[in-house]
Design an enzyme around this catalytic site. Sequence first.
Site: not given
Ligand code: PGA
Length: 253
Positions: A212, A95, A233-234, A97, A167, A173, A9-11
């Site tokens: 994470s 998600h 994500g990251g 966010e 999640e 994050g 997930n490149w956000k």
């Molecule tokens: P993260 O993000 O790996 O940076 O915690 C995961 C996600 O938001 O899907």
Amino acid sequence: MRKLLIAGNWKMHGSQSQVRSLIEGIHQGTRNCISIDIFILPTYVHLMLAQQLLQSSAIKLGAQNLYPGSQGAFTGEVSGPMLADIGCQYVLVGHSERRTLFHEDLSSVAAKFKAAVEAGLQPILCVGETRLEREQDKTEQVIAAQLQSVVEEAGAQAFQQAVIAYEPVWAIGTGLTATPSQAQDAHDFIRHFIAKNNVDLANTIRILYGGSMKMENAASLLAMPDIDGGLIGGASLDSVQFSKICEIAQCIK
Ligand code: PGA
């Protein structure tokens, strides 16, 4: 046996040149990962470029969001059929966010899930509790409500075409990760929830862990019996890290 799935997930990250080099790096790094599914979720504006770069690749493409309608006067929005038309197979729905920063409530997440299925996309339904909800021992209650609202809107059978991602909001994050047993407990709860409607589906649906996940903790999480992959994500913005997680998944089950 469920095929493991690793998703990046490149956000809201990347430029065209970063998209090119990231995809090139992932291609190189995941050459031997032939028994898992891999897909990436770039921003809307990078989807077409990614789609071109992924032609003749086993790596699949997905989007991070969709609008629950097929077309119309909805300035700034993108529909499921549009995503399918340019080669997306997956789309994130719910998600955390989106739920928190963009105030998507249970019913709008459910409507997006249904719209994704109707467009022939595979929704990745994200569920999970906040830190406070965990401290108050409400994790299962929160996840059940998130799943139930989708069952009511789209029907239990719509999960045939879906992936679920557990999640925990407090792990996204933040560098904090659920312990393998915390994650396993939540995944087991989700699988049992699905089994109430359809036991066969509960055995086949893939439930990813996100929050994470990185190469240092991927092996212990992916070794859990009900964890079928990762939503990263990251660490997905670094092709070496992401590819390493894919390699770990390739070797683990
Ligand atoms: P993260 O993000 O790996 O940076 O915690 C995961 C996600 O938001 O899907």
